[in-house]
Design a protein around this motif. Structure first.
Motif: not given
Length: 302
Positions: A176-183, A232
């Motif tokens: 979830k964090r990767y989807a929210q923070t990475q382009d 992540h």
């Protein structure tokens, strides 16, 4: 010739030493000491009055005489396993052992719950579950029943009874964090976690919704890939039955999945009519039919 040294147990050690090349490995497998293994082989060589192995730094290697004995030993092995299967086939009672080999990553909660149910219903049957990515040879009696993941459209070996249990779907996941923070549109900021691919853009990447992202990490194990995604490290293409239950992972895009593999159940024809194997195969077919959504990726709900 001393017939005591030509018994099947000795021949099994001969075959094992040929396959392993190491007396210590054979000793561990057969619960013997390495010195016992080498002594038994030396006794066999004395009985046949010939040298069967060259002892090299790299291990035991067959001599020309050993190669000749190997042909006979393989026929003995095939006959021994056929006798064992014939004896099992005459068993009409629900007791005894079932050796089931399964790829490690298939051992998920729904399957274990099913196996637990079978065990409770048939308390006289002992389930031996052998997790392994290496295909076991059912013709040699290494297992009784095998669950194997095969590429979509593949067929099992002709000499085995094969039943396709379910279509196995895969999808793209990340934390979830990767989807929210990475382009995910930027190849300098996001990446794939790959398998043993030589290319940074293999076919499975190019056919995904993120063909522009390169492979950055190579992890050739499903469980390690799952944990890497949760940590992540990038996107993964993974089976839905593994990743859908992981609340830390999201499927992207959520509606997209692919039928890439099939799950097959394989067994030897000689065990077709043995009661415990017949009932176990029927039970597994019914259990997989009841849990189709797990394997097809139909239960995703983020």
């Amino acid at each position: 010739m001393n017939n005591r040294n030509m018994n099947w147990d000795t021949i099994k050690l001969f075959l094992a030493l040929h396959r392993e090349g190491s007396a210590r490995a054979v000793a561990n497998e057969h619960l013997l000491s390495p010195s016992t293994v080498t002594r038994r082989i030396s006794e066999l060589e004395d009985a046949l009055d010939t040298k069967l192995f060259n002892r090299l730094p790299s291990g035991f290697k067959l001599t020309e005489s050993g190669q000749e004995l190997l042909l006979v030993a393989l026929r003995m092995e095939a006959d021994a396993y056929e006798i064992e299967r014939k004896l099992l086939a005459n068993s009409g009672i629900m007791e005894g052992a079932i050796r089931l080999t399964i790829p490690n990553h298939i051992i998920v909660k729904p399957l274990m719950e099913s196996l637990s149910l079978f065990s409770r219903e048939h308390s006289q049957v002992d389930l031996e579950i052998i997790p392994s990515y290496t295909p076991f040879d059912l013709n040699k009696g290494e297992a009784d029943i095998a669950l194997r993941i095969m590429l979509k459209g593949s067929s099992p070996p002709d000499e085995l009874i094969g039943t396709k249990l379910v279509d196995v779907y895969s999808a793209v996941y990340c934390s979830k964090r990767y989807a929210q923070t990475q382009d995910l549109g930027n190849a300098d900021e996001s990446n794939w976690i790959g398998w043993d691919d030589e290319s940074r853009y293999p076919d499975w990447v190019l056919s995904s919704s993120f063909p522009h992202l390169p492979i950055k990490h190579h992890i050739n194990d499903p469980f390690m890939q799952l944990y890497a995604a949760k940590a992540h490290m990038g996107l993964v293409m993974m089976p839905c039955f593994m990743c859908d239950p992981e609340i830390d992972l999201v499927r992207i895009p959520p509606h997209e999945k692919w039928h890439r593999f099939d799950l097959w159940m394989l067994s030897h024809p000689d065990l077709r009519d043995t009661l415990r194997f017949r009932e176990f195969r029927r039970f597994l077919r019914e259990q997989f039919e009841e849990n189709l959504g797990v394997w097809r990726g139909d239960n995703y709900c983020r």
